[in-house]
Design an enzyme around this catalytic site. Structure first.
Site: not given
Length: 280
Positions: A120, A141, A191
């Site tokens: 990630s 991912h 993220n």
């Protein structure tokens, strides 16, 4: 090269999910972990997921059994990866461990095999550097829970080829997911956006902007769609990012990494780049 055989390394929640959706799309899958009990737990997770789908009428029993028949498990890395067309690594997020695995895979796999990592946020380029096939290494991912979440980030390392990206893209579409192309950068795309946003929710609570319940409601009923029920502060409070979680009426203390967060009046607040460096 046509991708037919998949090897998934890691039988945890992510690895089991990746193996399941791959088998559901008709691929032959071998899932590998370090111990038999981990492999069995992964296979049990997949069976439970399929049983749930059958009970909800989303899949018939024959279809579920066919998926399970396309998945096998092993602790033998050579047996798992030697004939694979695509290896998807979904193991612990420790770079040294991943580098060793990629080095082993480079020696075991066919020369044309693609190597993907479900990391990630770790560097694709750094993993690829220990192989002799840097052009065939890519980030893939997935998001949890894999059978439900549609998005897959495809992350290009510095030397990932167009052919590798195209084959990975085609594979992701075949397993009924939506791929996006991302350049290698801290946190990739999702993220990098998500975690600072969660951080801001913590700052808002710390500064008394709104209560935790009202901040949660603001994100559930405002910009976030009704189908995504994020509870920002509840999620944040139980992650390792806040190892020193304290009452928001008092000052924050240093985390176990030595970085200072903020205090109730906002003093010592980190800048955007600093926050990203501190939490990704």
């Amino acid at each position: 090269m046509e991708i037919k055989k998949i090897c998934v390394l890691g039988a945890g929640i992510m690895g089991a999910g990746i193996a399941q959706v791959s088998a559901q799309a008709g691929f032959d899958v071998v899932i590998r972990d370090m111990e038999d009990r981990f492999v069995e737990n992964g296979l049990t997770t997949i069976k439970s997921n399929l049983d749930r789908a059958v009970s909800k009428g989303k899949l018939d029993r024959g279809g579920a059994d066919a998926v399970l028949n396309r998945i096998s498990g092993t602790t033998d890395l050579t047996k798992a990866a030697s004939e694979a067309d695509l290896v998807i690594e979904a193991i612990i997020e420790v770079m040294d461990v991943k580098r060793q695995v990629f080095q082993d895979l480079d020696n075991i796999c066919k020369k044309e095999t693609l190597l993907a990592t479900n990391t990630s946020g770790l560097s694709i380029t750094e993993m690829a550097a220990v192989t002799q096939r840097t052009d065939k290494v890519i980030g893939m991912h997935f998001f949890n829970p894999v059978p439900v979440m549609k998005l897959v980030e495809l992350i290009r390392g510095f030397t990932t080829s167009d052919d590798t990206l195209n084959m990975a893209w085609e594979f992701v579409e075949k397993i009924d997911k939506t791929p996006i192309e991302v350049k290698e950068a801290p946190g990739f795309a999702v993220n990098r956006i998500l975690v600072p946003m969660i951080n801001e929710a913590v700052f808002a609570l710390a500064e008394g902007v709104a209560s935790a319940d009202d901040i949660d409601k603001s994100m559930m009923l405002g910009p976030t769609t009704r189908s995504v029920r994020w509870r920002w502060l509840t999620w944040w409070a139980w992650t390792p990012f806040c190892s020193c979680w304290k009452d928001f009426t008092g000052n924050w203390e240093k985390t176990n990494t030595g970085r200072r967060r903020c205090c109730a009046n906002g003093a010592g607040r980190l800048s955007g780049p600093q926050k990203r460096q501190g939490i990704l």
